[in-house]
Scaffold this motif. Structure first.
Motif, PDB file in Angstrom:
ATOM      1  N   MET A 126      41.258  51.177  49.496  1.00 47.04           N
ATOM      2  CA  MET A 126      41.250  50.727  48.105  1.00 47.04           C
ATOM      3  C   MET A 126      39.948  51.110  47.421  1.00 47.04           C
ATOM      4  O   MET A 126      38.886  51.059  48.023  1.00 47.04           O
ATOM      5  CB  MET A 126      41.444  49.205  48.084  1.00 47.04           C
ATOM      6  CG  MET A 126      41.659  48.625  46.710  1.00 47.04           C
ATOM      7  SD  MET A 126      42.507  47.020  46.873  1.00 47.04           S
ATOM      8  CE  MET A 126      42.323  46.385  45.228  1.00 47.04           C
ATOM      9  N   ASN A 185      28.028  53.285  54.135  1.00 48.10           N
ATOM     10  CA  ASN A 185      29.128  52.785  53.309  1.00 48.10           C
ATOM     11  C   ASN A 185      30.436  53.466  53.677  1.00 48.10           C
ATOM     12  O   ASN A 185      31.463  52.821  53.840  1.00 48.10           O
ATOM     13  CB  ASN A 185      28.825  53.027  51.833  1.00 48.10           C
ATOM     14  CG  ASN A 185      28.310  51.784  51.131  1.00 48.10           C
ATOM     15  OD1 ASN A 185      29.062  50.867  50.857  1.00 48.10           O
ATOM     16  ND2 ASN A 185      27.017  51.767  50.889  1.00 48.10           N
ATOM     17  N   ARG A 205      34.702  56.431  50.612  1.00 46.23           N
ATOM     18  CA  ARG A 205      34.906  55.356  51.579  1.00 46.23           C
ATOM     19  C   ARG A 205      36.394  55.173  51.848  1.00 46.23           C
ATOM     20  O   ARG A 205      36.809  54.906  52.983  1.00 46.23           O
ATOM     21  CB  ARG A 205      34.296  54.068  51.029  1.00 46.23           C
ATOM     22  CG  ARG A 205      34.266  52.944  52.016  1.00 46.23           C
ATOM     23  CD  ARG A 205      33.464  51.786  51.510  1.00 46.23           C
ATOM     24  NE  ARG A 205      34.007  51.250  50.268  1.00 46.23           N
ATOM     25  CZ  ARG A 205      33.470  50.234  49.590  1.00 46.23           C
ATOM     26  NH1 ARG A 205      32.368  49.669  50.044  1.00 46.23           N
ATOM     27  NH2 ARG A 205      34.006  49.805  48.488  1.00 46.23           N
ATOM     28  N   PHE A 243      37.678  50.150  44.031  1.00 44.93           N
ATOM     29  CA  PHE A 243      37.580  49.033  43.100  1.00 44.93           C
ATOM     30  C   PHE A 243      36.944  49.440  41.772  1.00 44.93           C
ATOM     31  O   PHE A 243      36.223  50.434  41.682  1.00 44.93           O
ATOM     32  CB  PHE A 243      36.747  47.913  43.720  1.00 44.93           C
ATOM     33  CG  PHE A 243      37.388  47.295  44.919  1.00 44.93           C
ATOM     34  CD1 PHE A 243      38.201  46.195  44.787  1.00 44.93           C
ATOM     35  CD2 PHE A 243      37.177  47.823  46.189  1.00 44.93           C
ATOM     36  CE1 PHE A 243      38.795  45.627  45.890  1.00 44.93           C
ATOM     37  CE2 PHE A 243      37.768  47.260  47.297  1.00 44.93           C
ATOM     38  CZ  PHE A 243      38.578  46.150  47.142  1.00 44.93           C
ATOM     39  N   GLN A 244      37.181  48.592  40.776  1.00 43.76           N
ATOM     40  CA  GLN A 244      36.654  48.850  39.434  1.00 43.76           C
ATOM     41  C   GLN A 244      35.131  48.885  39.424  1.00 43.76           C
ATOM     42  O   GLN A 244      34.529  49.763  38.832  1.00 43.76           O
ATOM     43  CB  GLN A 244      37.153  47.758  38.491  1.00 43.76           C
ATOM     44  CG  GLN A 244      36.652  47.928  37.079  1.00 43.76           C
ATOM     45  CD  GLN A 244      37.238  46.875  36.153  1.00 43.76           C
ATOM     46  OE1 GLN A 244      38.018  46.019  36.552  1.00 43.76           O
ATOM     47  NE2 GLN A 244      36.844  46.942  34.898  1.00 43.76           N
ATOM     48  N   PHE A 245      34.503  47.914  40.084  1.00 40.04           N
ATOM     49  CA  PHE A 245      33.045  47.864  40.074  1.00 40.04           C
ATOM     50  C   PHE A 245      32.473  48.485  41.348  1.00 40.04           C
ATOM     51  O   PHE A 245      31.482  48.015  41.890  1.00 40.04           O
ATOM     52  CB  PHE A 245      32.562  46.426  39.887  1.00 40.04           C
ATOM     53  CG  PHE A 245      33.010  45.838  38.584  1.00 40.04           C
ATOM     54  CD1 PHE A 245      32.407  46.202  37.399  1.00 40.04           C
ATOM     55  CD2 PHE A 245      34.067  44.943  38.532  1.00 40.04           C
ATOM     56  CE1 PHE A 245      32.820  45.679  36.187  1.00 40.04           C
ATOM     57  CE2 PHE A 245      34.494  44.412  37.325  1.00 40.04           C
ATOM     58  CZ  PHE A 245      33.871  44.786  36.156  1.00 40.04           C
ATOM     59  N   ALA A 249      32.088  48.281  44.257  1.00 41.99           N
ATOM     60  CA  ALA A 249      32.022  47.433  45.451  1.00 41.99           C
ATOM     61  C   ALA A 249      31.407  48.151  46.630  1.00 41.99           C
ATOM     62  O   ALA A 249      31.876  48.035  47.760  1.00 41.99           O
ATOM     63  CB  ALA A 249      33.411  46.883  45.802  1.00 41.99           C
ATOM     64  N   LEU A 250      30.354  48.923  46.379  1.00 38.49           N
ATOM     65  CA  LEU A 250      29.624  49.532  47.488  1.00 38.49           C
ATOM     66  C   LEU A 250      28.699  48.481  48.092  1.00 38.49           C
ATOM     67  O   LEU A 250      28.169  47.642  47.368  1.00 38.49           O
ATOM     68  CB  LEU A 250      28.801  50.726  46.993  1.00 38.49           C
ATOM     69  CG  LEU A 250      29.614  51.871  46.396  1.00 38.49           C
ATOM     70  CD1 LEU A 250      28.691  52.943  45.850  1.00 38.49           C
ATOM     71  CD2 LEU A 250      30.543  52.456  47.438  1.00 38.49           C
ATOM     72  N   TYR A 251      28.520  48.553  49.408  1.00 40.60           N
ATOM     73  CA  TYR A 251      27.640  47.582  50.058  1.00 40.60           C
ATOM     74  C   TYR A 251      26.194  47.940  49.723  1.00 40.60           C
ATOM     75  O   TYR A 251      25.711  49.003  50.124  1.00 40.60           O
ATOM     76  CB  TYR A 251      27.859  47.592  51.570  1.00 40.60           C
ATOM     77  CG  TYR A 251      29.334  47.497  51.934  1.00 40.60           C
ATOM     78  CD1 TYR A 251      30.105  46.433  51.489  1.00 40.60           C
ATOM     79  CD2 TYR A 251      29.951  48.471  52.699  1.00 40.60           C
ATOM     80  CE1 TYR A 251      31.452  46.349  51.786  1.00 40.60           C
ATOM     81  CE2 TYR A 251      31.305  48.400  53.005  1.00 40.60           C
ATOM     82  CZ  TYR A 251      32.044  47.337  52.549  1.00 40.60           C
ATOM     83  OH  TYR A 251      33.376  47.257  52.843  1.00 40.60           O
ATOM     84  N   PRO A 252      25.496  47.084  48.973  1.00 41.14           N
ATOM     85  CA  PRO A 252      24.193  47.479  48.427  1.00 41.14           C
ATOM     86  C   PRO A 252      23.119  47.687  49.503  1.00 41.14           C
ATOM     87  O   PRO A 252      22.152  48.406  49.263  1.00 41.14           O
ATOM     88  CB  PRO A 252      23.824  46.311  47.509  1.00 41.14           C
ATOM     89  CG  PRO A 252      24.685  45.176  47.915  1.00 41.14           C
ATOM     90  CD  PRO A 252      25.909  45.749  48.536  1.00 41.14           C
ATOM     91  N   ASP A 275      42.044  50.300  41.747  1.00 44.04           N
ATOM     92  CA  ASP A 275      42.053  49.197  40.792  1.00 44.04           C
ATOM     93  C   ASP A 275      41.146  49.541  39.611  1.00 44.04           C
ATOM     94  O   ASP A 275      39.943  49.317  39.670  1.00 44.04           O
ATOM     95  CB  ASP A 275      41.591  47.906  41.469  1.00 44.04           C
ATOM     96  CG  ASP A 275      41.829  46.689  40.593  1.00 44.04           C
ATOM     97  OD1 ASP A 275      42.378  46.857  39.492  1.00 44.04           O
ATOM     98  OD2 ASP A 275      41.448  45.582  41.011  1.00 44.04           O
TER      99      ASP A 275
END
Lengths: 366, 294
Positions: free
Chosen positions: A79, A95, A146, A81-83, A85-88, A158
Motif C-alpha cells: 500500500m 524503509n 517500499r 499512503f497519502q502522507f 508514511a515513511l519511517y522517519p 490511497d
C-alpha cells in the motif's frame, strides 16, 4: 480468475452505515479507480481490502481466498499512503526493505531487491538519506518503492498524489501509469480527483454516500453516466443540467429551451424519445456537457439565443457562462470564435449526446 | 523608542533593557545564593562556620563535612552516613523509573494507535490518577503491600512508585503519540510488522524526546519523594530523603554540624541535577513536541 473480489460488502461504524452493498470484481492486471468526494467511503473500502478495517457484512477474496479475518500481514498486498508514511528514523534503504525484514527475508536477498527497486524508480542515489532530507516527490517515490519491494499480488494506493504540487502530480501520474504497464500487477487506486480517475483507470468505480454509483470504463462513465451524480462528478467543467418540459408524443418529442429571449424547440432522436415515453414524465432534467453546447452554425433553426455573462479562456478552449431555462450553464467555443461578455450568441445542443434524468430520483432515464 | 530587531519583535530602548537585565540578575541571585551558601558551608570547618561570615569562601578548604555525611554521620542510632541510603534510593528509583516509563510508552502506544472500545474511558481513568494526591494512597497501599509481603522493602517502594508514575507517563506518551500520523502504523502493519515489532522498530526510535521527559519527571518525583519512603519503610530500608532528615535532626553532641548537613543535602540533590543536565536538552523539546506537529 479475479484477483480481488468484493461481494455484498457493507461497513458500519457504530450506528453509521458508511458502505452499503459493494460488489466489485477485479481482473488480473487491472487498474481500478475508486473515486468520490470526501466521506464517500472509498478510503474505508481500501482499508478493508488491506485488512486495516474489519468487514461488517459480505466477503472479500484475494486470489480466490477469503481474507475477511486475515491480518494485513497475511494478505499479499502492498500500500502507498497519502502522507507517504515513511519511517522517519530509517534511511531510504531500510524503509524499502522493512517489509521484507518483517517477513524474514535473508539480508542478501533484501539487498538485491532494494537495488532492483531503486534502479526502477531511479532513487539509487537517495538510498542512504533519511525521509526528512527528501522532497515530496522523492518521498512518494520511496513509498512506491517500499510497495514494489514486496512484489505483491495487489497494489493499493490511497490518494498518493494529493500532497504534491500540481506539476509534480501530473508527472507522477504518468509514472504510475507507466509502472502499471510495466508490472502488469493489479492496482486499486483511491482518489477524489476525477482527472486522475479518467487518466489512470482501466475501470472506475464512482462512489457516493457509501454506494458504488457506477462501475465502468472511463468512456462508459463519461459518455453514459448511470445517474445525475456520476454525470456531475466526472468531467471538468461539469455537465450542464437543464430542467425542461417535454412536448409532443412518442416518436416526435421535443424539449423547450429558453435562453435570453425566445423559446427554442429541440427535436430529440427517436431512440431517446422512446425511452422518455416509456418513463412517462413530462418534466425531466437534460444533461449536456459543455463540449456539446457550442455556438450554432449560421441560420440553424434549433439555435438558442443566449446572453453571455462571463467569458473564460483556458488556452485550448474558451468557456462561456450563460443561462438556459434560468439555470446557469457552460458552453464551449474555440478561442478564435470567442464572443465578448454581454454579447448574445446562438448556441446549439448536440441532442445525440444529451442524457436525461428523472427530476426527483436523479436516475438516468434516457 | 522601539526598534525592529532580527526576530521581528519590537523591544524597548536602553533604559528598559537595563531594567530587564537588572530584574533577571536579581532573580538569578535569588535562586543561586542558597546554593552558593550550601556549597561554601559544606567545605568549611565547624570553627569557621560558627565564627565567620555566612558568605565568606571556605578557608581552610575542608572535605570533612562531605566525608562525614557520606560515611560516618549519625542518622538516628546508626552512624554510617548516607551511603547505604543513597544506594537504597538508587535501588528502587532506577527500576521504578524504567518500569513506569516503559509502561507509559506502551500504554500511550495502545491508547493512540490500537484504539479499542472503551479506550478513551480507560485513558480518562488513568488521567484521574494524576490528580489523586499522594496522601490518599497511603493507607490502601500500606494494606496491599502488607498483603503481598512487600512492606518495608525496596521492592515495595519500586512497586508503589511505578504504579503511581504510570498515570503521568501514560499521559505524556499518549499526548506525544497522538501527534504521530496513524498512517505510519498502518504502513508497518501492511509491511507485516506485529503489534510489538511496530512499537519496537517504528514508534520507539522516534520517542526519544518524550522518553526523556518521562525519565526526568519520574526520576525527580521518585528520588525526591519523602512521604512514601517514610511511611512504607523503616530503619535500614529508608530512602536517602528520609535518611537526610534523620541526619539533620540527629544532634548527639548538641552542636549543629552545618557543614555535614549541607554536604548531605547536596549529595541527596545531586542525582536529580545530573539527570537534568544529561537529559535536559530533550526535556523542553519533548514537552513542546505535541504542540507542533512533525
Amino acid at each position: 480468475m479475479a484477483v480481488l473480489n468484493i461481494e455484498n460488502v457493507s461497513k458500519t461504524f457504530g450506528d453509521t452505515r458508511v458502505l452499503e452493498d459493494i460488489n466489485i470484481a477485479m481482473a488480473e492486471g487491472e487498474f481500478l479507480i475508486l473515486v468520490g468526494p470526501s466521506g464517500c467511503g472509498k478510503s474505508t473500502l481500501l482499508n478493508m481490502i488491506a485488512g486495516l478495517e474489519t468487514i461488517t457484512e459480505g466477503q472479500i477474496t484475494l486470489d480466490g481466498r477469503s481474507v475477511n479475518t486475515a491480518s494485513p500481514r497475511e494478505r499479499n498486498i502492498a500500500m502507498v499512503f497519502q502522507f507517504y508514511a515513511l519511517y522517519p528514523n530509517m534511511n531510504v534503504r531500510r524503509n524499502i526493505e522493512f517489509g521484507l525484514k518483517m517477513r524474514g527475508v535473508a539480508k542478501q536477498e533484501r539487498g538485491a531487491t532494494v537495488e532492483r527497486v531503486a534502479k526502477m524508480l531511479q532513487i539509487e542515489d537517495l538510498l542512504n538519506r533519511k525521509p526528512a532530507q527528501l522532497s515530496g516527490g522523492q518521498r512518494q517515490r520511496v513509498a512506491i518503492g517500499r510497495a514494489l519491494a514486496r512484489d505483491p499480488a495487489l497494489f493499493l494506493f490511497d490518494e498518493p498524489l494529493s500532497n504534491l504540487d500540481a506539476k509534480l502530480r501530473v508527472e507522477m501520474r504518468t509514472e504510475i501509469k507507466q509502472l502499471h504497464q510495466r508490472l502488469a500487477t493489479a492496482m486499486v487506486y483511491v482518489t477524489h480527483d476525477q482527472i486522475e480517475a479518467m487518466t489512470l483507470g482501466d475501470r472506475i468505480a464512482v462512489m457516493h454516500a457509501g454506494r458504488v454509483q457506477q462501475l465502468g470504463t472511463p468512456r462508459e462513465i463519461y459518455d453514459d453516466p448511470a445517474n445525475r451524480y456520476v454525470a456531475g462528478f466526472i468531467g471538468s467543467p461539469a455537465m450542464n443540467f437543464i430542467e425542461c418540459e417535454l412536448i409532443g408524443e412518442a416518436g416526435d418529442t421535443a424539449v423547450c429551451l429558453t435562453g435570453a429571449t425566445d423559446e427554442a424547440r429541440l427535436a430529440l432522436p427517436s431512440a431517446t424519445t422512446e425511452r422518455l415515453a416509456a418513463h412517462g414524465a413530462r418534466r425531466v432534467v437534460m444533461g449536456v456537457r459543455p463540449e456539446h453546447l457550442v455556438p450554432a452554425a449560421h441560420g440553424s433553426a434549433e439555435a438558442i439565443a443566449c446572453r453571455i455573462d462571463v467569458v473564460e479562456p483556458t488556452g485550448p478552449d474558451t468557456y462561456l457562462h450563460t443561462e438556459i431555462n434560468a439555470e446557469p450553464v457552460t458552453a464551449r467555443c474555440l478561442p478564435s470564435a470567442a464572443p465578448a461578455a454581454g454579447d448574445t450568441v446562438a448556441l446549439a445542443v448536440d441532442v445525440e449526446r444529451a442524457v436525461f434524468f428523472d427530476c426527483d430520483s436523479e436516475a438516468r432515464i434516457a | 523608542m522601539a526598534t525592529r530587531t532580527e526576530d521581528g519583535v519590537a523591544r524597548g530602548g536602553s533604559l528598559a533593557r537595563v531594567l530587564v537585565y537588572g530584574l533577571l540578575l536579581l532573580a538569578a541571585a535569588y535562586f543561586l545564593l542558597p546554593l552558593y551558601v550550601m556549597l561554601t558551608t559544606s567545605f568549611k570547618t565547624l570553627g569557621q562556620i560558627s565564627g565567620g561570615n555566612l558568605f565568606a569562601l571556605p578557608a581552610p578548604f575542608s572535605l570533612t563535612g562531605w566525608q562525614q555525611a557520606w560515611s560516618s554521620a549519625c542518622t538516628g542510632s546508626d552512624c554510617t552516613g548516607l551511603q547505604h541510603y543513597f544506594w537504597n534510593s538508587v535501588a528502587f528509583t532506577v527500576p521504578a523509573v524504567l518500569l513506569s516509563t516503559a509502561f507509559g510508552a506502551l500504554n500511550g502506544y495502545v491508547l493512540t494507535k490500537w484504539r479499542f472500545k472503551g479506550s478513551e474511558i480507560i485513558f480518562g481513568l488513568l488521567l484521574v490518577g494524576t490528580f489523586v494526591p499522594f496522601q490518599m494512597f497511603l493507607l490502601p497501599m500500606a494494606r496491599v503491600l502488607g498483603m503481598i509481603g512487600l512492606d518495608n522493602s525496596v521492592a515495595g517502594l519500586t512497586l508503589v512508585h511505578s504504579v503511581y508514575g504510570v498515570a503521568f507517563t501514560t499521559l505524556f506518551c499518549r499526548n506525544y503519540y497522538v501527534a504521530i500520523p496513524d498512517e505510519l502504523v498502518k504502513a508497518a502493519r501492511i509491511d507485516g510488522a506485529s503489534f510489538i515489532s511496530t512499537f519496537r522498530y517504528v514508534i520507539l526510535p522516534i520517542s526519544t524526546p518524550i522518553l526523556m521527559v518521562c525519565v526526568i519527571w519520574q526520576f525527580t518525583q521518585i528520588w525526591n519523594d519523602f512521604l512514601f519512603g517514610v511511611v512504607f519503610t523503616s530503619g535500614d530500608a529508608h530512602p536517602i530523603t528520609v535518611a537526610l532528615n534523620n541526619l539533620v535532626n540527629t544532634s548527639s553532641t548538641g552542636i549543629k554540624r552545618y557543614n555535614v548537613d549541607m554536604a548531605g543535602a547536596i549529595i541527596t540533590a545531586l542525582p536529580t541535577l545530573v539527570v537534568y543536565i544529561v537529559a535536559g536538552r530533550y526535556f523542553m523539546r519533548g514537552l513542546t513536541a505535541g504542540a507542533v506537529k512533525g
